[in-house]
Design a protein around this motif. Structure first.
Motif, short mmCIF file in Angstrom:
data_model
loop_
_atom_site.label_atom_id
_atom_site.label_comp_id
_atom_site.label_asym_id
_atom_site.label_seq_id
_atom_site.Cartn_x
_atom_site.Cartn_y
_atom_site.Cartn_z
N UNK A 46 0.82 -1.22 0.00
CA UNK A 46 0.00 0.00 0.00
C UNK A 46 0.85 1.27 0.00
N UNK A 47 2.04 1.19 0.55
CA UNK A 47 2.87 2.39 0.74
C UNK A 47 3.06 3.21 -0.55
N UNK A 48 3.38 2.58 -1.69
CA UNK A 48 3.58 3.40 -2.91
C UNK A 48 2.32 4.14 -3.36
N UNK A 49 1.15 3.65 -2.96
CA UNK A 49 -0.10 4.27 -3.40
C UNK A 49 -0.32 5.64 -2.76
N UNK A 50 0.37 5.91 -1.64
CA UNK A 50 0.23 7.21 -0.99
C UNK A 50 0.68 8.35 -1.89
N UNK A 51 1.54 8.04 -2.86
CA UNK A 51 2.04 9.07 -3.78
C UNK A 51 1.28 9.07 -5.11
N UNK A 52 0.31 8.22 -5.25
CA UNK A 52 -0.46 8.13 -6.50
C UNK A 52 -1.70 8.99 -6.38
N UNK A 53 -1.73 10.12 -7.10
CA UNK A 53 -2.82 11.08 -6.96
C UNK A 53 -4.17 10.50 -7.38
N UNK A 54 -4.17 9.42 -8.16
CA UNK A 54 -5.43 8.80 -8.58
C UNK A 54 -6.17 8.15 -7.43
N UNK A 55 -5.45 7.82 -6.35
CA UNK A 55 -6.08 7.07 -5.27
C UNK A 55 -5.73 7.60 -3.89
N UNK A 56 -4.80 8.53 -3.81
CA UNK A 56 -4.31 8.95 -2.50
C UNK A 56 -5.40 9.52 -1.60
N UNK A 57 -6.41 10.19 -2.19
CA UNK A 57 -7.50 10.73 -1.38
C UNK A 57 -8.75 9.87 -1.38
N UNK A 58 -8.66 8.67 -1.95
CA UNK A 58 -9.83 7.80 -2.05
C UNK A 58 -10.09 7.08 -0.73
N UNK A 59 -11.37 6.96 -0.36
CA UNK A 59 -11.69 6.32 0.91
C UNK A 59 -11.28 4.85 0.93
#
Length: 420
Positions: free
Chosen positions: A351-364
């Protein structure tokens, strides 16, 4: 007839009426506007005055009258010959006001390809399909996309103008055109299905009218293209996912995650059909993303209980899916599967790399999966905060209640599973 029953009937009739008018007149934008006005009139009158004996003919008459009035007004403004307008009958542009004309069949698939015209961006394709084929109002579509109604109205209007400017014909595309447009059609159907499976906003978890319409259109598409593996895969994925519907909510409409569902309530006919479809397609078609997702859903469906799920097979399928169609949501689901095989820490690492992915970083969903894995890893405080963050980010009230409940119940010994 109740307002809900009238709404369901109108949603069924809308593409039929639009198809007849566009086939006759060719002006998609004007015909679609006329049908929307007829639908609005019916939604206002029918619940109190009763449904007419021939509802389709009623809608054709009202929409046809709207077209006639509009075109007469245009002729007047442009000073066209008055004599032409005077010779037109009251119901010009519409057959006799009943269903006397032979049926032209269901034009929904033709409308679907038209709405997915390559001249349109994907957001406009989805919005126009929901309105022209799915029969939703502009307000409903705006709510689903979390934008103001005026914004959505403008988006739909521009989409219709682009279709007219592109000179699109009301006919199924040629094989060459169809192949180029098919990817968009499949994605639009999948987006419509997902919005129905888990509504992005509002008080209901499901929107059955959307899942039902997506499945119906996928069946039509499969009849048109019986040898296309991804068409079969998408239909299988929809059937296997929708099979859970009765078990996904509790007595009060609360969300029930996959691991806690009563599998005896799953629709076994839908499961069997979906499993057969994807199994057969994978024997002769190169695996595409919809087939692979359907294969994963089939592994879940064939397990008699959550504990018997073959997570190693699911991890292997996700590995292939990530190679064929990489994306943040694939990575998110892959992290859950890996956690079930190699432990929650392994899932959290993915999951850690997804924190930098703007497509999902703010997704619930990212916050919800992290909360679930943190809870499994024995970090209740961090899990509680992640559940609360996910609850704040979602606009679906059933999901919000579920996530808030998980945060409040972290003292319990029960461990929740991923939603499904």
């Amino acid at each position: 007839m109740t307002s809900r029953a009238v709404e369901d009937l109108l949603r069924t009739l809308a593409p039929q009426v639009l198809g007849v008018l566009v086939r006759r007149h060719g002006n998609f934008a004007a015909c679609e506007d006329a049908v929307q006005e007829a639908l609005l009139a019916a939604a206002t009158r029918w619940p109190t005055q009763g449904v007419p004996e021939q509802p389709r003919g009623w809608l054709l008459t009202v929409a046809g009258r709207r077209l006639t009035d509009e075109w007469r007004s245009e002729r007047a403004r442009r000073e066209r010959e008055v004599a032409v307008a005077l010779r037109e009958p009251a119901y010009a542009g519409v057959a006799p006001p009943a269903d006397d004309e032979p049926s032209t069949g269901d034009d929904s698939l033709t409308l679907l390809f038209l709405c997915c015209h390559p001249a349109l961006p994907r957001s406009a394709q989805v919005a126009l399909t929901l309105r022209a084929v799915g029969g939703l109002t502009t307000a409903q579509i705006a709510q689903a996309h979390l934008v103001p109604e005026a914004t959505m109205s403008q988006r739909i209007r521009r989409a219709k103008q682009r279709i007219e400017a592109a000179g699109a014909r009301f006919a199924l595309p040629t094989p060459a055109e169809r192949d180029g447009r098919l990817r968009a059609v499949l994605q639009v159907l999948y987006l419509i299905f997902n919005e129905g499976h888990t509504a992005s906003s509002g008080g209901d978890l499901h929107r059955v009218e959307l899942t039902g319409e997506a499945i119906r259109l996928a069946r039509q598409l499969r009849r048109l293209l019986p040898d296309h593996g991804e068409v079969a895969g998408l239909l299988a994925l929809m059937l296997l996912t929708d099979a859970h519907r009765a078990a996904r909510t509790g007595p009060n409409g609360e969300l029930v995650p996959l691991a806690e569902q009563d599998r005896s309530r799953w629709d076994r006919l839908a499961v069997d059909e979906g499993v057969a479809l994807v199994t057969e397609a994978l024997t002769w078609s190169p695996p595409g993303p919809y087939q692979l997702q359907a294969a994963i859903a089939a592994v879940h469906a064939e397990a008699r209980s959550a504990a018997e799920t073959d997570w190693r097979q699911i991890v292997a399928l996700y590995r292939v899916l990530a190679a064929v169609a990489p994306g943040p949501m694939v990575a998110l689901n892959q992290a859950v599967a890996v956690a079930m095989v190699d432990g929650p820490r392994a899932g959290l690492a993915l999951l850690a790399p997804l924190d930098a992915d703007e497509r999902v970083t703010g997704h619930h969903r990212l916050a919800a999966v992290r909360a679930h894995l943190l809870e499994l890893a024995g970090e209740p405080a961090a899990a509680r905060e992640a559940y609360r963050l996910a609850a704040r980010r979602t606009t679906s009230r059933p999901e919000q209640r579920y996530l808030e409940l998980r945060a409040a119940r972290l003292g319990d010994r029960r461990r929740p599973g991923p939603t499904g």
